[in-house]
Motif scaffolding. Structure first.
Motif, PDB file in Angstrom:
ATOM      1  N   ARG A  31       1.078  -1.305   0.330  1.00 52.08           N
ATOM      2  CA  ARG A  31      -0.434   0.027   0.415  1.00 52.08           C
ATOM      3  C   ARG A  31       0.865   1.029   0.205  1.00 52.08           C
ATOM      4  NH1 ARG A  31      -1.646   3.707   3.662  1.00 52.08           N
ATOM      5  NH2 ARG A  31      -4.249   4.328   3.505  1.00 52.08           N
ATOM      6  N   ALA A  32       2.004   1.232   0.842  1.00 55.85           N
ATOM      7  CA  ALA A  32       2.897   2.527   0.972  1.00 55.85           C
ATOM      8  C   ALA A  32       3.772   2.771  -0.354  1.00 55.85           C
ATOM      9  CB  ALA A  32       3.958   2.411   1.804  1.00 55.85           C
ATOM     10  N   TYR A  33       3.995   1.469  -0.945  1.00 56.57           N
ATOM     11  CA  TYR A  33       4.380   1.185  -2.212  1.00 56.57           C
ATOM     12  C   TYR A  33       3.869   2.426  -2.775  1.00 56.57           C
ATOM     13  CZ  TYR A  33       6.971  -0.073  -6.571  1.00 56.57           C
ATOM     14  OH  TYR A  33       7.586   0.371  -7.838  1.00 56.57           O
ATOM     15  N   GLY A  34       1.864   1.241  -3.007  1.00 56.00           N
ATOM     16  CA  GLY A  34       1.494   2.186  -4.331  1.00 56.00           C
ATOM     17  C   GLY A  34       1.063   3.606  -4.357  1.00 56.00           C
ATOM     18  N   LEU A  35       1.113   4.495  -2.912  1.00 54.12           N
ATOM     19  CA  LEU A  35       0.739   5.713  -2.654  1.00 54.12           C
ATOM     20  C   LEU A  35       2.309   6.341  -3.358  1.00 54.12           C
ATOM     21  CD1 LEU A  35      -0.280   5.031   1.091  1.00 54.12           C
ATOM     22  CD2 LEU A  35      -1.675   6.082  -0.387  1.00 54.12           C
ATOM     23  N   ILE A  36       3.525   5.754  -2.884  1.00 54.95           N
ATOM     24  CA  ILE A  36       4.277   6.857  -3.045  1.00 54.95           C
ATOM     25  C   ILE A  36       4.617   6.415  -4.519  1.00 54.95           C
ATOM     26  CG2 ILE A  36       6.826   6.734  -2.884  1.00 54.95           C
ATOM     27  CD1 ILE A  36       6.364   5.163  -0.340  1.00 54.95           C
ATOM     28  N   VAL A  37       4.116   5.814  -5.576  1.00 59.02           N
ATOM     29  CA  VAL A  37       4.453   6.408  -7.013  1.00 59.02           C
ATOM     30  C   VAL A  37       3.049   6.978  -7.033  1.00 59.02           C
ATOM     31  CG1 VAL A  37       3.267   4.155  -8.996  1.00 59.02           C
ATOM     32  CG2 VAL A  37       5.452   3.493  -6.931  1.00 59.02           C
ATOM     33  N   ALA A  38       2.043   6.864  -7.031  1.00 56.35           N
ATOM     34  CA  ALA A  38       1.055   7.353  -6.904  1.00 56.35           C
ATOM     35  C   ALA A  38       1.508   8.674  -7.503  1.00 56.35           C
ATOM     36  CB  ALA A  38      -0.490   7.229  -6.366  1.00 56.35           C
ATOM     37  N   MET A  39       1.933   9.986  -5.597  1.00 58.85           N
ATOM     38  CA  MET A  39       2.606  10.520  -6.624  1.00 58.85           C
ATOM     39  C   MET A  39       3.482  11.139  -6.764  1.00 58.85           C
ATOM     40  SD  MET A  39       5.172  12.347  -3.006  1.00 58.85           S
ATOM     41  CE  MET A  39       6.428  11.469  -3.660  1.00 58.85           C
ATOM     42  N   GLY A  99      12.672  -4.523 -18.459  1.00 56.04           N
ATOM     43  CA  GLY A  99      12.114  -3.107 -18.684  1.00 56.04           C
ATOM     44  C   GLY A  99      11.109  -2.540 -17.332  1.00 56.04           C
ATOM     45  N   LEU A 100      10.490  -3.545 -16.841  1.00 55.54           N
ATOM     46  CA  LEU A 100       9.383  -4.226 -15.823  1.00 55.54           C
ATOM     47  C   LEU A 100       9.657  -3.555 -14.564  1.00 55.54           C
ATOM     48  CD1 LEU A 100       6.496  -6.925 -16.811  1.00 55.54           C
ATOM     49  CD2 LEU A 100       6.252  -4.503 -15.974  1.00 55.54           C
ATOM     50  N   ALA A 101      11.553  -4.409 -14.459  1.00 57.30           N
ATOM     51  CA  ALA A 101      12.290  -4.765 -12.958  1.00 57.30           C
ATOM     52  C   ALA A 101      12.774  -3.085 -12.830  1.00 57.30           C
ATOM     53  CB  ALA A 101      13.560  -5.571 -13.697  1.00 57.30           C
ATOM     54  N   ASP A 102      12.951  -2.605 -13.871  1.00 53.24           N
ATOM     55  CA  ASP A 102      13.860  -0.826 -14.326  1.00 53.24           C
ATOM     56  C   ASP A 102      12.513  -0.116 -13.631  1.00 53.24           C
ATOM     57  OD1 ASP A 102      15.557   1.331 -14.177  1.00 53.24           O
ATOM     58  OD2 ASP A 102      14.909   1.373 -16.481  1.00 53.24           O
ATOM     59  N   LEU A 103      11.212  -0.665 -14.178  1.00 55.50           N
ATOM     60  CA  LEU A 103      10.492   0.251 -13.717  1.00 55.50           C
ATOM     61  C   LEU A 103       9.908   0.063 -12.490  1.00 55.50           C
ATOM     62  CD1 LEU A 103       8.050   2.682 -14.950  1.00 55.50           C
ATOM     63  CD2 LEU A 103       6.353   0.361 -14.806  1.00 55.50           C
ATOM     64  N   PHE A 139       9.995   7.316  -8.453  1.00 54.70           N
ATOM     65  CA  PHE A 139       9.764   6.580  -9.510  1.00 54.70           C
ATOM     66  C   PHE A 139       8.782   7.235 -11.087  1.00 54.70           C
ATOM     67  CE2 PHE A 139       5.609   4.933 -11.691  1.00 54.70           C
ATOM     68  CZ  PHE A 139       6.071   3.363 -11.620  1.00 54.70           C
ATOM     69  N   ALA A 140       9.657   6.740 -11.762  1.00 52.79           N
ATOM     70  CA  ALA A 140       9.644   7.601 -13.568  1.00 52.79           C
ATOM     71  C   ALA A 140       8.682   6.342 -14.361  1.00 52.79           C
ATOM     72  CB  ALA A 140      11.541   7.081 -13.941  1.00 52.79           C
ATOM     73  N   LEU A 141       7.387   6.733 -14.582  1.00 50.73           N
ATOM     74  CA  LEU A 141       6.833   6.621 -15.488  1.00 50.73           C
ATOM     75  C   LEU A 141       7.651   5.991 -16.757  1.00 50.73           C
ATOM     76  CD1 LEU A 141       4.379   4.644 -14.872  1.00 50.73           C
ATOM     77  CD2 LEU A 141       2.903   6.959 -15.604  1.00 50.73           C
TER      78      LEU A 141
END
Length: 162
Positions: A31-39, A99-103, A139-141
């Motif tokens: 959940r924390a990972y998801g919140l930080i990624v969303a930010m 690519g997925l691992a880098d993302l 996190f770099a989309l």
């Protein structure tokens, strides 16, 4: 002669080895990972044109790798016993996986720098798993361009191979 002893999971643990009380911590980390990624995604989408240009640039830069392979196959039918579609399959799978691992975990390379400059301490005092914080940091989309290119080559390979 050695006697064989059956090993059963420790009390309070599932067969995978996780303690039952660790599951909420794992979910908390995700959940924390998801919140930080969303930010980071929200901050990236503040400049949509920049995001599109860097993603397309990333896609074009990684596409030159496969263009080089295609150019080699214009002169030969097989290289090391492999045809172009077989090489494309290997290339597509590896490019997509990397690519997925880098993302998802691309920020892990900054861990050593964080230790040296002392900024890891700020992550250690937060009530969130450190791995989730470090992995989602910056996190770099735009790295999705590399995944897209890998998936395109993989699709080509799957369509042309038996």
């Amino acid at each position: 002669m050695a006697e064989t002893v059956a090993v059963r999971p420790a009390e309070g643990r599932d067969p995978g080895g996780f303690a039952y009380e660790d599951r909420p911590r794992l979910l908390e980390g995700l959940r924390a990972y998801g919140l930080i990624v969303a930010m980071w995604v929200r901050s990236t989408m503040a400049y949509r044109a920049s995001f599109v240009m860097t993603t397309l640039g990333n896609l074009a830069a990684t596409a030159f790798d496969f263009v080089t392979i295609v150019l080699m196959f214009t002169h030969v039918d097989a290289l090391g016993g492999y045809t172009l579609p077989e090489i494309a399959l290997l290339y597509g799978v590896s490019a997509t996986a990397f690519g997925l691992a880098d993302l998802l975990l691309g920020s892990m390379e900054r861990l050593g720098r964080r230790v040296r400059d002392g900024t890891l301490d700020t992550l250690l005092v937060r009530p969130v798993p450190v791995l989730a914080q470090v992995a989602a940091d910056r996190f770099a989309l735009r790295r999705i361009g590399r995944i897209t290119q890998g998936l395109a080559v993989l699709a080509y390979a799957l369509l042309t191979l038996d």
